[in-house]
Write a protein that holds these residues in place. Structure first.
Motif, PDB file in Angstrom:
ATOM      1  N   ALA A   1      27.307  37.091  45.935  1.00  0.00           N
ATOM      2  CA  ALA A   1      28.705  37.206  46.371  1.00  0.00           C
ATOM      3  C   ALA A   1      29.215  38.612  46.084  1.00  0.00           C
ATOM      4  O   ALA A   1      28.635  39.361  45.290  1.00  0.00           O
ATOM      5  CB  ALA A   1      29.547  36.181  45.618  1.00  0.00           C
ATOM      6  N   LEU A   2      30.330  38.926  46.693  1.00  0.00           N
ATOM      7  CA  LEU A   2      30.958  40.218  46.447  1.00  0.00           C
ATOM      8  C   LEU A   2      31.384  40.287  44.973  1.00  0.00           C
ATOM      9  O   LEU A   2      31.938  39.327  44.436  1.00  0.00           O
ATOM     10  CB  LEU A   2      32.194  40.288  47.346  1.00  0.00           C
ATOM     11  N   HIS A   3      31.122  41.420  44.347  1.00  0.00           N
ATOM     12  CA  HIS A   3      31.504  41.596  42.944  1.00  0.00           C
ATOM     13  C   HIS A   3      33.008  41.364  42.776  1.00  0.00           C
ATOM     14  O   HIS A   3      33.816  41.811  43.595  1.00  0.00           O
ATOM     15  CB  HIS A   3      31.133  43.029  42.521  1.00  0.00           C
ATOM     16  N   LYS A   4      33.390  40.703  41.696  1.00  0.00           N
ATOM     17  CA  LYS A   4      34.805  40.326  41.537  1.00  0.00           C
ATOM     18  C   LYS A   4      35.739  41.538  41.482  1.00  0.00           C
ATOM     19  O   LYS A   4      36.877  41.484  41.942  1.00  0.00           O
ATOM     20  CB  LYS A   4      34.996  39.450  40.291  1.00  0.00           C
ATOM     21  N   ASP A   5      35.243  42.645  40.928  1.00  0.00           N
ATOM     22  CA  ASP A   5      36.099  43.835  40.867  1.00  0.00           C
ATOM     23  C   ASP A   5      36.295  44.438  42.258  1.00  0.00           C
ATOM     24  O   ASP A   5      37.316  45.074  42.521  1.00  0.00           O
ATOM     25  CB  ASP A   5      35.496  44.884  39.928  1.00  0.00           C
TER      26      ASP A   5
END
Lengths: 498, 270
Positions: free
Chosen positions: B145-149
């Motif tokens: 998934a896309l990194h949370k930051d």
């Protein structure tokens, strides 16, 4: 206890500049601790929450909403600020109103000012040519302040202008005067009947300032750009300027200020000047008297050009006596000079004067006859390599400071020579910046080179000539009445030291 | 532009956004910058156009509200240069150093007020850019998934197009220029899939364009000069200056996004 107020404007869009402006306006109101206007995205709502700006109302915002969030010292302040924000948003104060006559395009500008006959273009270079073309098509004369216009573009524009009896000043035209009114970087000068044609920059500024000091006055100062006299451009704008000034009954005399024209171009320009019907003076750096037709009077310096026009002389700077006194204050190890210039033409003039005094000078902007390398160095800080990504030193004199400090700390230097250019567009207190640097240098060493400067400015300039002179004198700078005199004093000191 | 009818989505000082069923485009005057959403027209002003007005486009003629009809018969289509860049590592190093030097000298790049809110924004954006650079340099951009930051950057910050979106636009255009497939496509798709609920319509439209490698002309010029296999600091300085001065802060943020990706690439390859 702080009061938090939020208001949501659903589906309300404001551009970034307007958002910033209104945020700053609200934040400045008395009693407001912090104020933001942001879109109601989840990320922004979290930020507002973390900053203590969000309440229950604000939490319901969606990404297409505008959130006004304030924190104030008390309810009254918060309500007042919110009312101000509402007034600005509803009253359309942030958009163009009936009292705002700002145009977004040339056509729009012309619609507002149908009598305008000049467009001043200051856009990034890649856009400047197309804006200039449009202006010409609209029947406007053009002053291109921008640089990075290519030579082919310059030629096309100038040809188009000439075919339509219009004038293109520039590109890279930093200074001009029309009907004695200063345009862009220029000085508050006296109106008169002399006209000048120059590449446009500090040469025109220095000439116009000296003319004013000598009791003369300038009618027009036409800036043709630094390449106009090259064979590539063939003096298109210079020739147009000569025609215009020749036909202008309020112009008594024409002065040409330039570097040497291209070989092919020189004859065309000088022939036209000889036949223009008015007295002509030429201050063409790098040319000698015998290169000019006899009908044109020769001036070796800008000072001489101004003195020839007015028939008067600037007060003597007492070069010989001052040089002896200054040299006596220097030890024998100090032999060399460093020039730190903000004006290109002033830099050129200084180099030529030093050459005539037998001093070989190197420069990043070499004048004709300059040495490739020399311990004596004159730097044009307005040249591209010093201004890419940095403000021009005339706007921000502090960019000269590191080099000035380095020069003042150099035990081999006898003299440091500077120009100080005043006027519209220039820094509001360049002398203070220089004085500060000198004081800093003096803290580290009791022995400094001689610092010589001239001030290109008038009393009526925003900075005030006398005030700037006083600041520099108090800092120990030797002030001369003009750049030529400063160069002569510098040359005399160096020759005494070597 | 396809024939059809729609409404005026929003009105600004010199531009309006037109909405059709599935897209937005931006109509402006002759000084409007070239870009994938932009229509540069002969309109002198948009004072007669209001939010909610109807627009109609048919047979090369565009009418918006009460404004004069715009004849689009001879309009030109602007397209950015699509050739993938082939940067030279040594030159890239010098170019990155030079651009960072220019940024450090530009007053434009440090204009925002130093308030608690802007500090919070800067913190989130910095973390997002760090995560992005790290993923590019470790070739893990499309892992999971896309990194949370990076997700936090979407819709984050000041402006009509939030600063985080501008950074991501710059990053995606740079990624597409480098043609680092298939990671790029996956990453861009992830951003575009998440964005509709995280940011506004206008900014989302720009993100969508950037995800297919289309940004405004100053951004493309900058990326081209930054990745050029030959050194020309004059051109790079001009391109940097033009991008920094685009918009209020959008240009600067887009530049940061592009720099983040290119720096990550350099770290990977050096």
């Amino acid at each position: 206890m702080s009061e938090i107020i939020n208001e949501i404007r659903k589906g309300f869009y404001l551009d970034s500049v307007a958002l910033m402006r209104l945020s700053a306006e609200i934040a400045a109101i008395d009693g407001i601790e912090e104020a933001v206007l942001m879109t109601g995205t989840p990320s922004n709502l979290q930020i507002m929450q973390d900053a203590g700006l969000l309440n229950d109302t604000g939490e319901t915002a969606s990404p297409n909403d505008l959130v006004i969030a304030l924190r104030a010292d008390r309810k009254a302040s918060a309500n007042r600020a919110l009312a101000q924000a509402q007034k600005s948003l509803e009253g359309g104060a942030l958009k163009s109103g009936s009292s705002d006559t700002r145009a977004r395009t040339l056509r729009g500008g012309l619609a507002i000012h149908p009598d305008a006959n000049l467009a001043l273009i200051s856009t990034p270079g890649s856009y400047a040519a197309s804006e200039a073309r449009q202006a010409l098509e609209l029947g406007l004369n053009v002053m291109i302040f921008s640089d990075n216009v290519t030579i082919p573009q310059e030629v096309t524009l100038k040809q188009q202008a000439r075919e339509n009896d219009l004038l293109v000043m520039g590109p890279d035209c930093g200074t001009a005067y029309l009907n004695s009114k200063p345009l862009a970087f220029a000085n508050a000068i006296t109106a008169g009947s002399t006209a000048a044609i120059a590449a446009s920059g500090t040469g025109l500024q220095e000439f116009s300032v000296l003319l004013t000091k000598l009791g003369g006055g300038l009618k027009h100062g036409i800036g043709t750009g630094g390449r106009d006299l090259s064979d590539a451009v063939s003096a298109i704008s210079t020739l147009t300027a000569i025609d215009l000034l020749s036909a202008d009954e309020s112009v008594d005399e024409i002065v040409l200020i330039s570097k040497p024209p291209g070989a092919a171009t020189a004859k065309i320009v000088f022939d036209k000047l000889v036949n223009c019907g008015k007295p002509v003076i030429a201050c063409v750096f790098g040319l000698q008297q015998d290169s000019l037709p006899k009908e044109i009077r020769f001036a070796a310096t800008l000072r001489e050009a101004a003195e020839l026009v007015t028939g008067k002389s600037l007060p003597e700077d007492d070069i010989s006596a001052r040089a002896t006194q200054l040299s006596n204050s220097l030890n024998a190890q100090r032999k060399y000079l460093r020039g730190l210039y903000t004006g290109g033409t002033l830099c050129t003039e200084t180099q030529l004067i030093l050459q005539r005094a037998g001093i070989a000078v190197a420069s990043n902007a070499p004048a004709p006859g300059a040495s490739e390398s020399s311990a004596h160095e004159i730097i044009d800080l307005g040249a591209d390599e010093y201004t890419i990504g940095k403000p021009h030193p005339m706007i921000e004199p502090a960019v000269r400071t590191p080099l000035l400090l380095s020069a003042l700390a150099d035990p081999s230097l006898a003299a440091v020579i500077l120009d100080v250019v005043l006027g519209y567009g220039s820094h509001n207190n360049p002398a203070a910046i220089i004085a500060e640097a000198i004081n800093t240098a003096a803290e580290s060493s009791s022995k400094l080179p001689v610092i010589i400067a001239s001030i290109c400015g008038t009393e009526n300039d925003p900075q005030g000539y006398s005030q700037q002179r006083a600041l520099l004198k108090n800092a120990g700078v030797e002030i001369c009445n003009c750049n030529a005199s400063a160069a002569e004093l510098c040359a005399a000191v160096i020759n005494l030291q070597t | 532009m396809r024939a059809g009818v729609g409404t005026v989505h929003s009105v600004f000082e010199s531009t309006v956004y037109l909405q059709s069923r599935d897209a937005l485009c931006c109509l402006g005057c002759s000084n409007l910058v070239a870009g994938p959403l932009n229509i540069r027209s002969t309109l002198d002003n948009i004072a007669n156009i209001h939010q909610g007005d109807t627009w109609r486009y048919s047979q090369n003629r565009l009418t918006v509200g009460q404004s004069p009809t715009i004849d689009a018969a001879n309009c030109e289509n602007w397209q950015p240069d699509k050739d993938p860049a082939q940067p030279d590592l040594n030159i890239l190093y010098e170019s990155l150093k030079f651009v960072n030097y220019l940024i450090s000298r530009s007053t434009r790049c440090c204009q925002s007020a130093n308030t608690p809110t802007t500090q919070l924004i800067d913190k989130k954006l910095t973390r997002g850019m760090t995560a992005l650079r790290s993923r590019v340099s470790s070739q893990s951009l499309s892992n999971g998934a896309l990194h949370k930051d990076i997700v936090t950057m979407i819709g984050c910050g000041d402006g009509l197009t939030p600063e985080g979106d501008d950074i991501l636009c710059g990053a995606m255009v740079a990624l597409q220029s480098l043609n680092t497939e298939p990671a790029t496509t996956r990453f861009c798709n992830q951003v575009v899939q998440l964005a509709p609920t995280l940011t506004g319509d206008i900014s989302f439209s720009h993100l969508q364009c950037a995800s297919s490698g289309q940004g405004v002309e100053p951004l493309h010029n900058f990326v081209k000069e930054l990745l050029s296999p030959t050194t020309d600091h004059n051109k790079l300085a001009n391109a940097t200056d033009q991008l920094i001065h685009y918009g209020s802060s959008s240009g600067y943020r887009a530049l940061q996004g592009a720099l983040t990706v290119v720096t990550g690439l350099y770290q990977r390859q050096s």
